[in-house]
Design a protein around this motif. Structure first.
Motif, PDB file in Angstrom:
ATOM      1  N   VAL A 295       0.918  -1.041  -0.128  1.00 36.12           N
ATOM      2  CA  VAL A 295       0.213   0.059  -0.066  1.00 36.12           C
ATOM      3  C   VAL A 295       0.763   1.378  -0.148  1.00 36.12           C
ATOM      4  O   VAL A 295       1.677   1.478   1.042  1.00 36.12           O
ATOM      5  N   SER A 296       0.732   2.076  -1.213  1.00 36.26           N
ATOM      6  CA  SER A 296       1.537   3.277  -1.246  1.00 36.26           C
ATOM      7  C   SER A 296       1.134   4.369  -0.561  1.00 36.26           C
ATOM      8  O   SER A 296      -0.088   4.565  -0.514  1.00 36.26           O
ATOM      9  N   ALA A 297       1.683   5.108   0.385  1.00 39.20           N
ATOM     10  CA  ALA A 297       1.300   6.143   1.229  1.00 39.20           C
ATOM     11  C   ALA A 297       0.945   7.220   0.227  1.00 39.20           C
ATOM     12  O   ALA A 297       0.094   8.223   0.829  1.00 39.20           O
ATOM     13  N   SER A 298       1.146   7.216  -0.903  1.00 32.43           N
ATOM     14  CA  SER A 298       0.707   8.159  -1.895  1.00 32.43           C
ATOM     15  C   SER A 298      -0.507   7.746  -2.610  1.00 32.43           C
ATOM     16  O   SER A 298      -1.038   8.512  -3.487  1.00 32.43           O
ATOM     17  N   ALA A 299      -1.079   6.447  -2.348  1.00 29.13           N
ATOM     18  CA  ALA A 299      -2.213   6.231  -3.030  1.00 29.13           C
ATOM     19  C   ALA A 299      -3.581   6.975  -2.485  1.00 29.13           C
ATOM     20  O   ALA A 299      -3.231   7.716  -1.495  1.00 29.13           O
ATOM     21  N   THR A 300      -4.632   7.081  -3.432  1.00 32.22           N
ATOM     22  CA  THR A 300      -5.563   7.785  -2.659  1.00 32.22           C
ATOM     23  C   THR A 300      -6.696   6.787  -2.407  1.00 32.22           C
ATOM     24  O   THR A 300      -6.699   5.720  -2.485  1.00 32.22           O
ATOM     25  N   ALA A 301      -7.770   7.513  -1.813  1.00 34.89           N
ATOM     26  CA  ALA A 301      -8.947   6.567  -1.016  1.00 34.89           C
ATOM     27  C   ALA A 301      -9.678   6.128  -2.128  1.00 34.89           C
ATOM     28  O   ALA A 301     -10.437   5.167  -1.920  1.00 34.89           O
ATOM     29  N   ASP A 302      -9.816   6.503  -3.543  1.00 34.96           N
ATOM     30  CA  ASP A 302     -10.676   5.860  -4.376  1.00 34.96           C
ATOM     31  C   ASP A 302      -9.864   5.116  -5.305  1.00 34.96           C
ATOM     32  O   ASP A 302     -10.546   4.652  -6.363  1.00 34.96           O
ATOM     33  N   GLU A 303      -8.857   4.370  -4.896  1.00 36.27           N
ATOM     34  CA  GLU A 303      -8.205   3.264  -5.631  1.00 36.27           C
ATOM     35  C   GLU A 303      -9.079   2.141  -5.738  1.00 36.27           C
ATOM     36  O   GLU A 303      -9.812   2.003  -4.924  1.00 36.27           O
ATOM     37  N   GLU A 304      -8.949   1.253  -6.395  1.00 36.75           N
ATOM     38  CA  GLU A 304      -9.221  -0.228  -6.596  1.00 36.75           C
ATOM     39  C   GLU A 304      -8.433  -1.197  -6.542  1.00 36.75           C
ATOM     40  O   GLU A 304      -7.177  -0.953  -6.826  1.00 36.75           O
ATOM     41  N   LEU A 305      -8.786  -2.355  -6.023  1.00 29.03           N
ATOM     42  CA  LEU A 305      -8.031  -3.502  -5.670  1.00 29.03           C
ATOM     43  C   LEU A 305      -8.540  -4.361  -6.768  1.00 29.03           C
ATOM     44  O   LEU A 305      -9.369  -4.716  -7.240  1.00 29.03           O
ATOM     45  N   TRP A 306      -7.411  -4.941  -7.488  1.00 28.96           N
ATOM     46  CA  TRP A 306      -7.284  -5.516  -8.891  1.00 28.96           C
ATOM     47  C   TRP A 306      -7.015  -6.794  -8.474  1.00 28.96           C
ATOM     48  O   TRP A 306      -5.922  -7.521  -7.697  1.00 28.96           O
ATOM     49  N   ILE A 307      -7.793  -8.016  -8.802  1.00 28.66           N
ATOM     50  CA  ILE A 307      -7.765  -9.270  -8.600  1.00 28.66           C
ATOM     51  C   ILE A 307      -7.451  -9.953 -10.038  1.00 28.66           C
ATOM     52  O   ILE A 307      -8.282  -9.597 -10.959  1.00 28.66           O
ATOM     53  N   THR A 308      -6.385 -10.573 -10.191  1.00 26.18           N
ATOM     54  CA  THR A 308      -6.074 -11.271 -11.471  1.00 26.18           C
ATOM     55  C   THR A 308      -5.727 -12.773 -11.343  1.00 26.18           C
ATOM     56  O   THR A 308      -5.022 -13.271 -10.343  1.00 26.18           O
ATOM     57  N   LEU A 309      -6.461 -13.741 -12.215  1.00 20.79           N
ATOM     58  CA  LEU A 309      -6.312 -14.940 -12.096  1.00 20.79           C
ATOM     59  C   LEU A 309      -5.811 -15.395 -13.427  1.00 20.79           C
ATOM     60  O   LEU A 309      -6.354 -15.134 -14.447  1.00 20.79           O
ATOM     61  N   GLU A 310      -4.705 -16.475 -13.362  1.00 23.85           N
ATOM     62  CA  GLU A 310      -4.141 -16.897 -14.694  1.00 23.85           C
ATOM     63  C   GLU A 310      -4.670 -18.467 -14.696  1.00 23.85           C
ATOM     64  O   GLU A 310      -4.184 -19.098 -13.577  1.00 23.85           O
ATOM     65  N   GLY A 311      -4.997 -19.045 -15.761  1.00 21.65           N
ATOM     66  CA  GLY A 311      -5.484 -20.244 -16.004  1.00 21.65           C
ATOM     67  C   GLY A 311      -4.148 -21.256 -16.382  1.00 21.65           C
ATOM     68  O   GLY A 311      -3.387 -20.508 -16.950  1.00 21.65           O
ATOM     69  N   TRP A 312      -4.519 -22.461 -16.368  1.00 21.91           N
ATOM     70  CA  TRP A 312      -3.371 -23.365 -16.912  1.00 21.91           C
ATOM     71  C   TRP A 312      -3.438 -23.372 -18.210  1.00 21.91           C
ATOM     72  O   TRP A 312      -2.272 -23.866 -19.092  1.00 21.91           O
ATOM     73  N   ASP A 313      -4.594 -23.029 -18.769  1.00 23.78           N
ATOM     74  CA  ASP A 313      -4.609 -22.689 -20.516  1.00 23.78           C
ATOM     75  C   ASP A 313      -4.245 -21.593 -20.893  1.00 23.78           C
ATOM     76  O   ASP A 313      -4.245 -21.228 -22.113  1.00 23.78           O
ATOM     77  N   GLY A 314      -3.646 -20.543 -19.904  1.00 24.17           N
ATOM     78  CA  GLY A 314      -3.003 -19.474 -20.473  1.00 24.17           C
ATOM     79  C   GLY A 314      -3.840 -18.209 -20.357  1.00 24.17           C
ATOM     80  O   GLY A 314      -3.434 -16.984 -20.914  1.00 24.17           O
ATOM     81  N   SER A 315      -5.070 -18.536 -20.023  1.00 23.74           N
ATOM     82  CA  SER A 315      -6.139 -17.340 -20.095  1.00 23.74           C
ATOM     83  C   SER A 315      -6.024 -16.552 -18.772  1.00 23.74           C
ATOM     84  O   SER A 315      -5.584 -17.116 -17.809  1.00 23.74           O
ATOM     85  N   VAL A 316      -6.221 -15.262 -19.141  1.00 28.88           N
ATOM     86  CA  VAL A 316      -6.266 -14.318 -17.687  1.00 28.88           C
ATOM     87  C   VAL A 316      -7.312 -13.359 -17.721  1.00 28.88           C
ATOM     88  O   VAL A 316      -7.782 -12.985 -18.610  1.00 28.88           O
ATOM     89  N   HIS A 317      -7.571 -13.521 -16.434  1.00 30.31           N
ATOM     90  CA  HIS A 317      -9.051 -12.854 -16.188  1.00 30.31           C
ATOM     91  C   HIS A 317      -8.614 -11.603 -15.088  1.00 30.31           C
ATOM     92  O   HIS A 317      -8.006 -12.162 -13.925  1.00 30.31           O
TER      93      HIS A 317
END
Length: 185
Positions: A139-161
């Motif tokens: 968590v960067s001290a310069s981040a703003t309160a309206d930031e978003e949390l990004w969740i990335t999942l990578e599959g064994w078939d190479g797909s990224v969501h």
């Protein structure tokens, strides 16, 4: 008795008071030293159950999150704001549990505050068993309160969501902490 033994007895001093106490109580002290660790055992078993996932994911369950065709349950490990790991470095811990059908399909999961530029910068990798994954997000001290949390999942078939969640929903205490750092939305 021999003359040498009699002379030896005359020259030896009787044991001191501390020596007599030590000889009398050493057995009881050794039993006490064996009992002291037993006082810490309940906390040890609570911690081990927590790390195995037997007692839940964390202090605050955020909820189920749909990431492409997969889903996971996300939780804050500790409800408090970010913790300082080193000067200027703040960490927030999150836990996740993958859905049972998703486990064989997912290769890796990542968590980051702010949009990742590529898969190489996807953020903190989830570690642990599929039933209790943990990630320490910077968590960067310069981040703003309206930031978003990004969740990335990578599959064994190479797909990224990827999916996003507002930081206010994911960790309200982190938003409060960011506001005390002088950053306003």
């Amino acid at each position: 008795m021999s003359k040498a033994a009699t002379q030896l007895d005359k020259h030896t001093k009787p044991p001191s008071r501390a020596r007599r106490l030590w000889l009398k109580w050493r057995f009881h002290l050794s039993i006490l030293l064996l009992l002291i660790p037993l006082g810490f055992m309940p906390q040890y078993f609570r911690d081990m159950a927590f790390f195995r996932g037997d007692t839940g994911l964390g202090e605050r369950i955020i909820g189920d999150v749909q990431v492409g065709p997969w889903s996971l349950t996300l939780a804050e490990t500790h409800e408090a704001g970010p913790e300082s790991e080193a000067p200027g470095v703040y960490i927030k811990e999150f836990n996740a549990e993958l859905c049972a059908a998703c486990i064989p399909q997912i290769k890796a999961g990542y968590l980051r505050i702010g949009k990742p530029r590529s898969l190489r910068t996807a953020g903190a990798i989830f570690e642990g068993s599929p039933y209790r994954l943990g990630a320490e997000v910077a968590v960067s001290a310069s981040a703003t309160a309206d930031e978003e949390l990004w969740i990335t999942l990578e599959g064994w078939d190479g797909s990224v969501h990827q999916t996003t969640m507002s930081l206010a929903k994911a960790s309200p205490k982190t938003v409060e902490w960011l506001k005390t750092q002088g950053n306003r939305p």
